[in-house]
Each structure stands twice: as C-alpha cells, then as structure tokens.
Design a protein around this motif. Structure first.
Motif, PDB file in Angstrom:
ATOM      1  N   LYS A 140      50.976   6.794 -14.286  1.00 42.73           N
ATOM      2  CA  LYS A 140      51.906   7.088 -15.384  1.00 42.73           C
ATOM      3  C   LYS A 140      51.798   6.084 -16.536  1.00 42.73           C
ATOM      4  O   LYS A 140      52.284   6.344 -17.637  1.00 42.73           O
ATOM      5  N   TYR A 141      51.166   4.940 -16.274  1.00 43.22           N
ATOM      6  CA  TYR A 141      50.995   3.927 -17.325  1.00 43.22           C
ATOM      7  C   TYR A 141      49.636   4.032 -18.027  1.00 43.22           C
ATOM      8  O   TYR A 141      49.382   3.308 -18.983  1.00 43.22           O
ATOM      9  N   ILE A 142      48.781   4.932 -17.536  1.00 39.74           N
ATOM     10  CA  ILE A 142      47.421   5.045 -18.049  1.00 39.74           C
ATOM     11  C   ILE A 142      47.384   5.908 -19.309  1.00 39.74           C
ATOM     12  O   ILE A 142      47.911   7.022 -19.333  1.00 39.74           O
ATOM     13  N   HIS A 143      46.731   5.392 -20.353  1.00 40.45           N
ATOM     14  CA  HIS A 143      46.605   6.136 -21.613  1.00 40.45           C
ATOM     15  C   HIS A 143      45.384   7.058 -21.602  1.00 40.45           C
ATOM     16  O   HIS A 143      45.442   8.174 -22.124  1.00 40.45           O
ATOM     17  N   ARG A 144      44.277   6.595 -21.038  1.00 41.72           N
ATOM     18  CA  ARG A 144      43.061   7.398 -20.948  1.00 41.72           C
ATOM     19  C   ARG A 144      42.518   7.333 -19.515  1.00 41.72           C
ATOM     20  O   ARG A 144      42.440   6.260 -18.939  1.00 41.72           O
ATOM     21  N   VAL A 145      42.131   8.493 -18.982  1.00 42.34           N
ATOM     22  CA  VAL A 145      41.523   8.557 -17.651  1.00 42.34           C
ATOM     23  C   VAL A 145      40.035   8.851 -17.809  1.00 42.34           C
ATOM     24  O   VAL A 145      39.650   9.849 -18.424  1.00 42.34           O
ATOM     25  N   VAL A 146      39.213   7.965 -17.263  1.00 41.70           N
ATOM     26  CA  VAL A 146      37.756   8.126 -17.302  1.00 41.70           C
ATOM     27  C   VAL A 146      37.266   8.418 -15.887  1.00 41.70           C
ATOM     28  O   VAL A 146      37.531   7.638 -14.965  1.00 41.70           O
ATOM     29  N   VAL A 147      36.575   9.523 -15.718  1.00 39.34           N
ATOM     30  CA  VAL A 147      36.042   9.898 -14.409  1.00 39.34           C
ATOM     31  C   VAL A 147      34.521   9.792 -14.428  1.00 39.34           C
ATOM     32  O   VAL A 147      33.864  10.354 -15.308  1.00 39.34           O
ATOM     33  N   VAL A 148      33.986   9.050 -13.463  1.00 40.65           N
ATOM     34  CA  VAL A 148      32.540   8.954 -13.290  1.00 40.65           C
ATOM     35  C   VAL A 148      32.131  10.072 -12.334  1.00 40.65           C
ATOM     36  O   VAL A 148      32.550  10.101 -11.178  1.00 40.65           O
ATOM     37  N   TYR A 149      31.328  10.980 -12.835  1.00 42.28           N
ATOM     38  CA  TYR A 149      31.008  12.213 -12.111  1.00 42.28           C
ATOM     39  C   TYR A 149      29.518  12.289 -11.787  1.00 42.28           C
ATOM     40  O   TYR A 149      28.678  11.806 -12.549  1.00 42.28           O
ATOM     41  N   CYS A 150      29.214  12.888 -10.638  1.00 40.55           N
ATOM     42  CA  CYS A 150      27.829  13.285 -10.365  1.00 40.55           C
ATOM     43  C   CYS A 150      27.876  14.579  -9.562  1.00 40.55           C
ATOM     44  O   CYS A 150      28.890  14.900  -8.935  1.00 40.55           O
ATOM     45  N   ASN A 151      26.796  15.335  -9.585  1.00 38.41           N
ATOM     46  CA  ASN A 151      26.803  16.614  -8.874  1.00 38.41           C
ATOM     47  C   ASN A 151      26.800  16.385  -7.355  1.00 38.41           C
ATOM     48  O   ASN A 151      26.469  15.293  -6.874  1.00 38.41           O
ATOM     49  N   GLY A 152      27.170  17.415  -6.622  1.00 37.90           N
ATOM     50  CA  GLY A 152      27.343  17.294  -5.186  1.00 37.90           C
ATOM     51  C   GLY A 152      26.100  16.860  -4.435  1.00 37.90           C
ATOM     52  O   GLY A 152      26.162  16.044  -3.511  1.00 37.90           O
ATOM     53  N   MET A 191      40.718  16.638 -14.722  1.00 43.52           N
ATOM     54  CA  MET A 191      41.880  15.808 -15.052  1.00 43.52           C
ATOM     55  C   MET A 191      41.530  14.649 -15.980  1.00 43.52           C
ATOM     56  O   MET A 191      42.396  13.872 -16.365  1.00 43.52           O
ATOM     57  N   ALA A 192      40.258  14.539 -16.340  1.00 43.83           N
ATOM     58  CA  ALA A 192      39.782  13.385 -17.109  1.00 43.83           C
ATOM     59  C   ALA A 192      39.972  13.581 -18.611  1.00 43.83           C
ATOM     60  O   ALA A 192      39.928  14.696 -19.124  1.00 43.83           O
ATOM     61  N   ASP A 193      40.174  12.469 -19.304  1.00 41.30           N
ATOM     62  CA  ASP A 193      40.133  12.456 -20.768  1.00 41.30           C
ATOM     63  C   ASP A 193      38.705  12.217 -21.241  1.00 41.30           C
ATOM     64  O   ASP A 193      38.337  12.591 -22.354  1.00 41.30           O
ATOM     65  N   PHE A 194      37.909  11.575 -20.388  1.00 42.94           N
ATOM     66  CA  PHE A 194      36.522  11.270 -20.717  1.00 42.94           C
ATOM     67  C   PHE A 194      35.724  11.300 -19.423  1.00 42.94           C
ATOM     68  O   PHE A 194      36.118  10.676 -18.441  1.00 42.94           O
ATOM     69  N   VAL A 195      34.615  12.041 -19.425  1.00 39.06           N
ATOM     70  CA  VAL A 195      33.764  12.146 -18.229  1.00 39.06           C
ATOM     71  C   VAL A 195      32.428  11.473 -18.496  1.00 39.06           C
ATOM     72  O   VAL A 195      31.794  11.705 -19.528  1.00 39.06           O
ATOM     73  N   ILE A 196      32.021  10.614 -17.574  1.00 34.44           N
ATOM     74  CA  ILE A 196      30.687  10.019 -17.627  1.00 34.44           C
ATOM     75  C   ILE A 196      29.834  10.697 -16.568  1.00 34.44           C
ATOM     76  O   ILE A 196      30.085  10.556 -15.366  1.00 34.44           O
ATOM     77  N   GLU A 197      28.853  11.468 -17.011  1.00 35.79           N
ATOM     78  CA  GLU A 197      27.947  12.177 -16.115  1.00 35.79           C
ATOM     79  C   GLU A 197      26.896  11.189 -15.607  1.00 35.79           C
ATOM     80  O   GLU A 197      26.081  10.668 -16.370  1.00 35.79           O
ATOM     81  N   ASN A 198      26.944  10.930 -14.301  1.00 38.11           N
ATOM     82  CA  ASN A 198      26.087   9.893 -13.720  1.00 38.11           C
ATOM     83  C   ASN A 198      25.135  10.464 -12.672  1.00 38.11           C
ATOM     84  O   ASN A 198      24.827   9.822 -11.680  1.00 38.11           O
ATOM     85  N   SER A 199      24.663  11.685 -12.917  1.00 39.18           N
ATOM     86  CA  SER A 199      23.747  12.313 -11.964  1.00 39.18           C
ATOM     87  C   SER A 199      22.300  11.931 -12.208  1.00 39.18           C
ATOM     88  O   SER A 199      21.435  12.204 -11.372  1.00 39.18           O
ATOM     89  N   TYR A 200      22.039  11.296 -13.337  1.00 41.54           N
ATOM     90  CA  TYR A 200      20.651  11.074 -13.744  1.00 41.54           C
ATOM     91  C   TYR A 200      20.344   9.580 -13.868  1.00 41.54           C
ATOM     92  O   TYR A 200      20.785   8.792 -13.065  1.00 41.54           O
ATOM     93  N   GLY A 201      19.608   9.187 -14.905  1.00 40.23           N
ATOM     94  CA  GLY A 201      19.158   7.807 -15.012  1.00 40.23           C
ATOM     95  C   GLY A 201      20.203   6.855 -15.568  1.00 40.23           C
ATOM     96  O   GLY A 201      21.191   7.255 -16.190  1.00 40.23           O
ATOM     97  N   LEU A 202      19.965   5.550 -15.357  1.00 46.13           N
ATOM     98  CA  LEU A 202      20.880   4.514 -15.821  1.00 46.13           C
ATOM     99  C   LEU A 202      20.967   4.454 -17.336  1.00 46.13           C
ATOM    100  O   LEU A 202      22.028   4.167 -17.887  1.00 46.13           O
ATOM    101  N   GLU A 203      19.852   4.737 -18.019  1.00 45.92           N
ATOM    102  CA  GLU A 203      19.864   4.674 -19.481  1.00 45.92           C
ATOM    103  C   GLU A 203      20.797   5.730 -20.070  1.00 45.92           C
ATOM    104  O   GLU A 203      21.537   5.453 -21.025  1.00 45.92           O
ATOM    105  N   GLU A 204      20.772   6.926 -19.502  1.00 49.38           N
ATOM    106  CA  GLU A 204      21.675   7.982 -19.972  1.00 49.38           C
ATOM    107  C   GLU A 204      23.128   7.613 -19.698  1.00 49.38           C
ATOM    108  O   GLU A 204      24.009   7.850 -20.524  1.00 49.38           O
TER     109      GLU A 204
END
Length: 228
Positions: free
Chosen positions: A125-137, A171-184
């Motif tokens: 309830k105190y969080i202004h932005r929710v960032v979810v680190v996502y990768c495919n199954g 539920m995220a305000d910002f999603v970081i897609e982490n299924s691929y390389g570190l540079e991306e």
C-alpha cells in the motif's frame, strides 16, 4: 521520496535486475538480506522460530538451518503462515527504518526488493510503482533446474507454489522482460530509471514537509519576537 517495489518469480532474474539498479546508484532495500539478518542467533525472530519449530532446525553454530526449514514449510500453508508471523513484523520494521534513513538522505526514490510483494505484503500500500521482472515459463523452468540442480518435476512444483508470473505481469506498472540476454535486460533497466527519474511523485511528500517546516519556523520566530 517515493517507493518502487521490485518483484518477480523464482528464477525470473529479479536479483540480476536488482544488482543492475544498484550499479546505477539506486538505493536498494533487499527484503531477503534483511530476512537473514533478523533471524540471526538470539534475535527476537530467531527465538520465535525456535519456540514454534524446535531446536532441530538449528545448525551447530545455532544459526537457522534454512534449507531444512524451507523443506518443512513447503506445501504446508499453516506452517508457512506460522513462520511468516515469526519473521515478517521484524523484516517490515527494519525495511521501514531503512526507508526513513534514505528519506533523510534526500533520495528521490528507493527500490524495495521484495519477492512476495504481490502476495499480500503489507508494504504494497506504500508502493508508488510496481516493477515485475518477467520471463517466459520455459526459460523459468530451465533456469531453476540449472540453478538448484532440480528435476523438471521439482522445478515445476516450486514455480507453482508461487503466484503465476503472468498474473504478476498484469499487476505491474513496469515490466522488465528478462527471457533473453543481459544487454537487452540492461537497456530495459535504463529505460525504467529514466522513467523514475522524470517522475515528480517525490514532490508530493517533500513539498508539504517543507511547508510544515517553514510554518513551524515562522511560529518559532513570532514566539521569540513577542515573548523573548
């Protein structure tokens, strides 16, 4: 100052993103680090764990046998809630103290690295932005199997014991897609930081606080002038 919640799923790469953010100079408050600190021998949380689970969950140096305790509560909702009741109040108290310290230091925002943020954390309830680190199954299963040396069946059991990453993504305000390389992933982290640094949300707290301090100062000056 505003709070940014960083979360994800097991083996989704949240720790990788957290490390990147720290290298970019972001203040990070890591719930996992604090969770280890609050159960050190003879702390209040440690005593509660020993009281409810017994001395058989202690190692020779009296630290908690974390793998054994994790295996004990895995798949047992009652025991999981009991363990959380022993540790979460102390974790949350320490996290809020660190938030206060960072506020005093004048940071625009602070990253709260919380694995179970969206699973009912009282800090949400105190969080202004929710960032979810996502990768495919498929990627998540492969990473978990390699990291923990698990069979596919055991990896799936651990993944299914948590909230689905697809649900967290929604539920995220910002999603970081982490299924691929570190540079991306790094490029996405940079975009996130640009977004956060352009936010004016911190002013919603800082400006009223400054106004209150100015008001108190004026009252003090008036009091000194008339009554000194």
């Amino acid at each position: 100052m505003f709070l940014v919640g960083l979360t994800g799923g097991i083996a989704s790469g949240k720790s990788t993103v957290s490390t990147m953010l720290a290298k970019f100079g972001c203040p990070i408050i890591d719930a996992d680090v604090i969770a280890r600190q609050v159960v050190e021998p003879n702390t209040p949380a440690w005593r509660l764990i020993v009281k409810h689970f017994g001395h058989e969950f202690l190692l020779a140096d009296r630290t908690i046998d974390r793998p054994k305790l994790a295996a004990c509560i895995f798949g047992d909702e009652k025991k999981r809630k009991l363990l959380n009741s022993c540790t979460h109040p102390f974790i949350q108290k320490e996290m809020m103290w660190q938030v206060f310290v960072n506020f005093i230091k004048g940071h625009q925002f602070v990253i709260l690295d919380i694995p179970l943020l969206l699973e009912g954390s009282k800090l949400l309830k105190y969080i202004h932005r929710v960032v979810v680190v996502y990768c495919n199954g498929t990627t998540q299963i492969q990473r978990l199997m390699q990291r923990n040396n698990l069979s596919e069946e055991d990896a799936l059991k651990r993944i299914k014991s948590q909230m689905n990453l697809e649900e967290k993504k929604q539920m995220a305000d910002f999603v970081i897609e982490n299924s691929y390389g570190l540079e991306e992933t790094k490029q996405q982290v940079e975009r996130l930081l640009c977004n956060l640094r352009h936010s004016k949300a911190h002013l919603l707290v800082r400006v009223p606080l400054i106004m209150i301090l100015i008001f108190i100062s004026l009252i003090s000056i008036i009091f000194i002038y008339y009554y000194a």
